[in-house]
Motif scaffolding. Structure first.
Motif, PDB file in Angstrom:
ATOM      1  N   HIS A 313      -1.235  13.955 -41.974  1.00 17.20           N
ATOM      2  CA  HIS A 313      -2.037  14.698 -41.018  1.00 17.20           C
ATOM      3  C   HIS A 313      -1.152  15.058 -39.816  1.00 17.20           C
ATOM      4  CE1 HIS A 313      -4.995  12.653 -43.472  1.00 17.20           C
ATOM      5  NE2 HIS A 313      -5.969  13.390 -42.956  1.00 17.20           N
ATOM      6  N   VAL A 315      -1.455  17.281 -36.020  1.00 20.27           N
ATOM      7  CA  VAL A 315      -2.278  18.058 -35.085  1.00 20.27           C
ATOM      8  C   VAL A 315      -1.532  18.212 -33.771  1.00 20.27           C
ATOM      9  CG1 VAL A 315      -4.427  17.199 -36.088  1.00 20.27           C
ATOM     10  CG2 VAL A 315      -3.459  16.051 -34.091  1.00 20.27           C
ATOM     11  N   GLU A 319      -4.951  18.034 -28.902  1.00 20.69           N
ATOM     12  CA  GLU A 319      -6.192  17.982 -29.678  1.00 20.69           C
ATOM     13  C   GLU A 319      -6.483  16.585 -30.220  1.00 20.69           C
ATOM     14  OE1 GLU A 319      -5.703  20.952 -32.678  1.00 20.69           O
ATOM     15  OE2 GLU A 319      -5.820  22.629 -31.266  1.00 20.69           O
ATOM     16  N   ASP A 322     -10.073  15.272 -30.573  1.00 24.70           N
ATOM     17  CA  ASP A 322     -10.914  15.897 -31.604  1.00 24.70           C
ATOM     18  C   ASP A 322     -10.718  15.265 -32.983  1.00 24.70           C
ATOM     19  OD1 ASP A 322     -11.817  17.710 -29.686  1.00 24.70           O
ATOM     20  OD2 ASP A 322     -10.191  19.119 -30.117  1.00 24.70           O
ATOM     21  N   HIS A 323      -9.632  14.531 -33.159  1.00 23.48           N
ATOM     22  CA  HIS A 323      -9.276  14.051 -34.503  1.00 23.48           C
ATOM     23  C   HIS A 323      -9.210  12.529 -34.624  1.00 23.48           C
ATOM     24  CE1 HIS A 323      -8.142  18.086 -35.981  1.00 23.48           C
ATOM     25  NE2 HIS A 323      -7.770  18.295 -34.721  1.00 23.48           N
ATOM     26  N   SER A 326     -11.631  10.401 -36.808  1.00 19.03           N
ATOM     27  CA  SER A 326     -11.529  10.583 -38.265  1.00 19.03           C
ATOM     28  C   SER A 326     -10.396   9.752 -38.849  1.00 19.03           C
ATOM     29  CB  SER A 326     -11.330  12.059 -38.598  1.00 19.03           C
ATOM     30  OG  SER A 326     -10.038  12.493 -38.208  1.00 19.03           O
ATOM     31  N   TRP A 327      -9.361   9.482 -38.037  1.00 15.40           N
ATOM     32  CA  TRP A 327      -8.232   8.709 -38.544  1.00 15.40           C
ATOM     33  C   TRP A 327      -8.570   7.234 -38.726  1.00 15.40           C
ATOM     34  CZ3 TRP A 327      -4.625  11.307 -34.438  1.00 15.40           C
ATOM     35  CH2 TRP A 327      -4.400  12.641 -34.832  1.00 15.40           C
ATOM     36  N   THR A 332     -10.591   9.563 -45.213  1.00 16.39           N
ATOM     37  CA  THR A 332      -9.815  10.750 -44.838  1.00 16.39           C
ATOM     38  C   THR A 332      -8.403  10.708 -45.398  1.00 16.39           C
ATOM     39  OG1 THR A 332      -9.087   9.711 -42.772  1.00 16.39           O
ATOM     40  CG2 THR A 332     -11.100  11.054 -42.696  1.00 16.39           C
ATOM     41  N   VAL A 334      -5.685   9.019 -44.509  1.00 16.12           N
ATOM     42  CA  VAL A 334      -4.569   9.037 -43.567  1.00 16.12           C
ATOM     43  C   VAL A 334      -3.538   7.982 -43.941  1.00 16.12           C
ATOM     44  CG1 VAL A 334      -3.862   8.654 -41.180  1.00 16.12           C
ATOM     45  CG2 VAL A 334      -5.948   9.915 -41.663  1.00 16.12           C
ATOM     46  N   ALA A 337      -0.556   9.947 -39.242  1.00 13.68           N
ATOM     47  CA  ALA A 337      -0.911  11.116 -38.448  1.00 13.68           C
ATOM     48  C   ALA A 337       0.188  11.350 -37.413  1.00 13.68           C
ATOM     49  CB  ALA A 337      -2.251  10.904 -37.757  1.00 13.68           C
TER      50      ALA A 337
END
Length: 342
Positions: A313, A315, A319, A322-323, A326-327, A332, A334, A337
């Motif tokens: 992942h 990004v 941001e 925003d993420h 989810s990690w 997901t 991961v 990330a």
């Protein structure tokens, strides 16, 4: 400059802070951040479960940076160098540090954990904590610290081609340990309770086998199956789970070595007669050494370690809020990330 601050568990703030462009000390370098890896420590800090931690805190200790200015006494890096950051700062020259154990000094301060870290555009750092490479990308340089944890665990066990190795815990630390054990020539098997993680390691890391962890007797039988009826001579536990750590005594061959690289934040016990019967050696592994960083950079430069499977992942730095939630979810997928600033 833009800075990400974790004000309290679950609350990131994107702030404007003053860039540290003045008063560079003779031994320091000013660096520009290009990549920031997210690791378990960051996730635990976000959820409020990281021990020895205080808020607010600027996270970030897996870093790929560019040197933009150096102090008058700096000679190990030059302006323009791409570097990995060794984030283990010792505040005193205590007995351990003088003996070369800079990974576990009595007054160690980990960048981004015990003090503000690299989730910002620029920071100053004593240049001796920088490790440059002319070949590695910023993504690869940010992975070096992650890899160094597994590398140090394998080095602690002095793994060789005559060993057989089982690594418990198919997260990034365990994956790193597997890669370095295989690079040492040892037959290496990954163990985990998650079949999809094992499948990932089989497909992308190329481990010599996998063992799904279930009941102790069943797991021991599966281990013997993949090691021709024997138990592994080295078991590396990267789970930080006290039950898993206690079971390593069952899963290790007589006269074998056990390395605890995962940290359990409390007391745990094991069956002492088993420990003595097998004449086992139990070793702790914490952080990593400057020599581990140099070893990893050299191995990646020479294609002995494949970093392609790692970053799942990516990004923009701005941001992150925003993420990040989810990690925390295994579904997901991961593995690593990565935040980008350029």
């Amino acid at each position: 400059m833009k800075t990400i601050i974790l004000n309290e568990p679950g609350q990131f703030q994107l702030a404007e802070t003053e860039a540290p462009i003045e008063d560079l000390q003779a031994n320091e370098a000013l660096v520009k951040v290009h990549r920031i890896g997210i690791c378990g420590t960051d996730l635990h800090a976000y959820t409020g479960k990281q021990p020895f931690f205080s808020y607010p805190r600027i996270l970030g200790h897996e870093l790929g940076v560019e040197v933009v200015e150096i102090g008058t006494d700096v000679n190990n890096v030059q302006v323009g160098d791409k570097c990995s950051v060794e984030p283990y700062f010792n505040k005193t020259e205590d007995h351990a540090v003088k003996r070369g154990f800079t990974n576990c000094g009595e007054n160690i301060s980990v960048f981004g954990v015990h003090e503000d870290g690299g989730m910002r555009e620029y920071f100053k750092i004593p240049a001796n904590y920088l490790h440059a490479s002319q070949k590695l990308s910023y993504d690869q340089l940010a992975l070096v610290e992650t890899l160094s944890i597994g590398c140090h665990a394998v080095n602690r066990a002095m793994v060789s081609s005559s060993d057989t190795v089982a690594v418990i815990g198919a997260g990034p630390i365990g994956m790193g340990a597997c890669q370095f054990a295989m690079a040492a020539g040892a037959k290496t098997v990954m163990m985990d309770i998650n079949q999809s993680r094992l499948d990932f390691c089989q497909k992308h890391i190329g481990v010599d086998g996998t063992v799904l962890v279930s009941e102790v007797e069943e797991t021991e039988a599966r281990l013997r199956d993949v090691f021709d009826g024997n138990l592994p001579t080295v078991v590396i536990d990267a789970t930080g789970n006290k039950h898993s750590m206690a079971n390593t005594l069952t899963f290790t061959a007589s006269a074998g070595r056990i390395v605890f690289v995962g940290l359990f934040p409390g007391d745990f016990s094991f069956h002492d007669p088993y420990f003595h019967k097998k004449e086992l050696t139990i070793i702790a592994s914490r952080n990593s050494l400057p020599s581990d960083f140099e070893q990893i950079i050299s191995m990646i430069e020479n294609d002995q370690i494949d970093t392609n499977p790692w970053i799942t992942h990516k990004v923009l730095f701005t941001e992150i809020a925003d993420h990040f939630d989810s990690w925390l979810k295994p579904e997901t997928g991961v593995i690593k990330a990565m935040l980008t600033l350029s």
